[in-house]
Design a protein around this motif. Structure first.
Motif, PDB file in Angstrom:
ATOM      1  N   GLY A 158     -11.655  35.354  37.203  1.00 13.34           N
ATOM      2  CA  GLY A 158     -10.806  36.184  38.051  1.00 13.34           C
ATOM      3  C   GLY A 158      -9.789  37.002  37.267  1.00 13.34           C
ATOM      4  O   GLY A 158      -9.673  36.890  36.042  1.00 13.34           O
ATOM      5  N   PRO A 159      -9.046  37.819  37.962  1.00  8.66           N
ATOM      6  CA  PRO A 159      -8.056  38.669  37.297  1.00  8.66           C
ATOM      7  C   PRO A 159      -7.006  37.843  36.566  1.00  8.66           C
ATOM      8  O   PRO A 159      -6.637  36.761  36.987  1.00  8.66           O
ATOM      9  CB  PRO A 159      -7.439  39.475  38.434  1.00  8.66           C
ATOM     10  CG  PRO A 159      -7.864  38.811  39.689  1.00  8.66           C
ATOM     11  CD  PRO A 159      -9.059  37.977  39.389  1.00  8.66           C
ATOM     12  N   GLU A 160      -6.548  38.379  35.461  1.00  8.29           N
ATOM     13  CA  GLU A 160      -5.608  37.678  34.593  1.00  8.29           C
ATOM     14  C   GLU A 160      -4.292  37.377  35.292  1.00  8.29           C
ATOM     15  O   GLU A 160      -3.636  36.395  34.994  1.00  8.29           O
ATOM     16  CB  GLU A 160      -5.346  38.509  33.330  1.00  8.29           C
ATOM     17  CG  GLU A 160      -4.557  37.812  32.266  1.00  8.29           C
ATOM     18  CD  GLU A 160      -5.248  36.588  31.690  1.00  8.29           C
ATOM     19  OE1 GLU A 160      -4.533  35.659  31.287  1.00  8.29           O
ATOM     20  OE2 GLU A 160      -6.471  36.539  31.618  1.00  8.29           O
ATOM     21  N   GLU A 161      -3.888  38.218  36.251  1.00  8.58           N
ATOM     22  CA  GLU A 161      -2.595  37.987  36.895  1.00  8.58           C
ATOM     23  C   GLU A 161      -2.561  36.727  37.738  1.00  8.58           C
ATOM     24  O   GLU A 161      -1.513  36.309  38.177  1.00  8.58           O
ATOM     25  CB  GLU A 161      -2.139  39.198  37.703  1.00  8.58           C
ATOM     26  CG  GLU A 161      -3.079  39.675  38.747  1.00  8.58           C
ATOM     27  CD  GLU A 161      -3.996  40.778  38.248  1.00  8.58           C
ATOM     28  OE1 GLU A 161      -4.823  41.218  39.035  1.00  8.58           O
ATOM     29  OE2 GLU A 161      -3.910  41.184  37.097  1.00  8.58           O
ATOM     30  N   THR A 162      -3.702  36.110  37.972  1.00 11.04           N
ATOM     31  CA  THR A 162      -3.697  34.854  38.708  1.00 11.04           C
ATOM     32  C   THR A 162      -3.672  33.652  37.771  1.00 11.04           C
ATOM     33  O   THR A 162      -3.643  32.524  38.219  1.00 11.04           O
ATOM     34  CB  THR A 162      -4.930  34.736  39.620  1.00 11.04           C
ATOM     35  OG1 THR A 162      -6.109  34.767  38.818  1.00 11.04           O
ATOM     36  CG2 THR A 162      -4.953  35.846  40.645  1.00 11.04           C
ATOM     37  N   LYS A 163      -3.677  33.895  36.475  1.00 13.65           N
ATOM     38  CA  LYS A 163      -3.667  32.809  35.509  1.00 13.65           C
ATOM     39  C   LYS A 163      -2.253  32.639  34.936  1.00 13.65           C
ATOM     40  O   LYS A 163      -1.545  33.601  34.710  1.00 13.65           O
ATOM     41  CB  LYS A 163      -4.660  33.095  34.391  1.00 13.65           C
ATOM     42  CG  LYS A 163      -6.091  33.135  34.886  1.00 13.65           C
ATOM     43  CD  LYS A 163      -7.036  33.311  33.733  1.00 13.65           C
ATOM     44  CE  LYS A 163      -8.491  33.335  34.046  1.00 13.65           C
ATOM     45  NZ  LYS A 163      -9.005  33.542  35.289  1.00 13.65           N
ATOM     46  N   ASP A 164      -1.855  31.415  34.697  1.00 16.87           N
ATOM     47  CA  ASP A 164      -0.535  31.121  34.157  1.00 16.87           C
ATOM     48  C   ASP A 164      -0.473  31.521  32.687  1.00 16.87           C
ATOM     49  O   ASP A 164      -1.342  31.162  31.901  1.00 16.87           O
ATOM     50  CB  ASP A 164      -0.241  29.629  34.310  1.00 16.87           C
ATOM     51  CG  ASP A 164       1.171  29.271  33.926  1.00 16.87           C
ATOM     52  OD1 ASP A 164       2.042  30.157  33.955  1.00 16.87           O
ATOM     53  OD2 ASP A 164       1.411  28.101  33.605  1.00 16.87           O
ATOM     54  N   GLN A 165       0.549  32.277  32.310  1.00 21.18           N
ATOM     55  CA  GLN A 165       0.712  32.749  30.941  1.00 21.18           C
ATOM     56  C   GLN A 165       1.899  32.091  30.247  1.00 21.18           C
ATOM     57  O   GLN A 165       2.378  32.578  29.233  1.00 21.18           O
ATOM     58  CB  GLN A 165       0.869  34.274  30.939  1.00 21.18           C
ATOM     59  CG  GLN A 165      -0.345  34.987  31.509  1.00 21.18           C
ATOM     60  CD  GLN A 165      -0.147  36.484  31.613  1.00 21.18           C
ATOM     61  OE1 GLN A 165       0.967  36.991  31.623  1.00 21.18           O
ATOM     62  NE2 GLN A 165      -1.243  37.205  31.710  1.00 21.18           N
ATOM     63  N   SER A 166       2.362  30.961  30.762  1.00 19.26           N
ATOM     64  CA  SER A 166       3.540  30.293  30.218  1.00 19.26           C
ATOM     65  C   SER A 166       3.370  29.907  28.752  1.00 19.26           C
ATOM     66  O   SER A 166       4.301  30.047  27.960  1.00 19.26           O
ATOM     67  CB  SER A 166       3.870  29.037  31.019  1.00 19.26           C
ATOM     68  OG  SER A 166       4.121  29.353  32.351  1.00 19.26           O
ATOM     69  N   ALA A 167       2.215  29.406  28.382  1.00 19.19           N
ATOM     70  CA  ALA A 167       2.005  28.925  27.012  1.00 19.19           C
ATOM     71  C   ALA A 167       2.047  30.044  25.985  1.00 19.19           C
ATOM     72  O   ALA A 167       2.300  29.790  24.809  1.00 19.19           O
ATOM     73  CB  ALA A 167       0.677  28.182  26.919  1.00 19.19           C
ATOM     74  N   SER A 168       1.844  31.289  26.405  1.00 11.62           N
ATOM     75  CA  SER A 168       1.845  32.405  25.454  1.00 11.62           C
ATOM     76  C   SER A 168       3.210  33.083  25.321  1.00 11.62           C
ATOM     77  O   SER A 168       3.365  34.020  24.537  1.00 11.62           O
ATOM     78  CB  SER A 168       0.799  33.446  25.864  1.00 11.62           C
ATOM     79  OG  SER A 168       1.172  34.063  27.076  1.00 11.62           O
ATOM     80  N   LEU A 169       4.209  32.619  26.071  1.00 12.51           N
ATOM     81  CA  LEU A 169       5.547  33.232  25.994  1.00 12.51           C
ATOM     82  C   LEU A 169       6.226  32.890  24.680  1.00 12.51           C
ATOM     83  O   LEU A 169       6.001  31.831  24.097  1.00 12.51           O
ATOM     84  CB  LEU A 169       6.418  32.738  27.157  1.00 12.51           C
ATOM     85  CG  LEU A 169       6.006  33.171  28.550  1.00 12.51           C
ATOM     86  CD1 LEU A 169       6.850  32.459  29.601  1.00 12.51           C
ATOM     87  CD2 LEU A 169       6.119  34.674  28.705  1.00 12.51           C
TER      88      LEU A 169
END
Length: 131
Positions: free
Chosen positions: A43-54
């Motif tokens: 699915g689209p990336e905006e539905t995935k959590d990006q916390s670990a990459s901050l």
């Protein structure tokens, strides 16, 4: 004298059109389930959590809830970038220890999964919506 029907033969109570319709319904359900699984996996990336990459200096928006945060990494001038990361502690487990020495911290995000744990210290993004 009663007669016993033969074993293993096709059931004559279904017509060819009913069998075809049932097969199409089954095929439609399989396609819908496969589509839902594909959307979840790819699915689209905006539905995935990006916390670990901050990392420090990044800005983000919480697209989850206050109890179950999910971050979307954004440019700091984006009008939806609500928070700015002050510190990312990849070895942190407890936010009070990780963020205590970071001036300006107004909140923290903690993830404690089996193999992936970290603490993000953040504040409100003052550059939000400014170009």
């Amino acid at each position: 004298m009663s007669q016993i029907p033969p074993l293993g033969g096709p059931n004559a109570s279904y017509t060819a059109s009913q069998i075809r319709r049932n097969r199409l319904i089954f095929l439609g359900l399989v396609v819908v389930v496969a589509g839902m699984l594909a959307l979840w996996a790819f699915g689209p990336e905006e539905t995935k959590d990006q916390s670990a990459s901050l990392k420090a200096g990044d800005c983000f928006q919480n697209i989850g809830t206050s109890d179950n945060a999910m971050t979307k990494k954004l440019d700091c001038t984006d009008p939806h970038a609500d928070y700015k990361v002050l510190k990312m502690d990849k070895k942190g487990v407890v936010d009070t220890f990780s963020c205590a020495d970071v001036p300006g911290t107004t909140g923290s995000l903690t993830q404690t999964a089996a193999e992936d744990f970290f603490v993000v210290c953040f504040k409100a993004n003052e550059a939000k919506g400014k170009k």
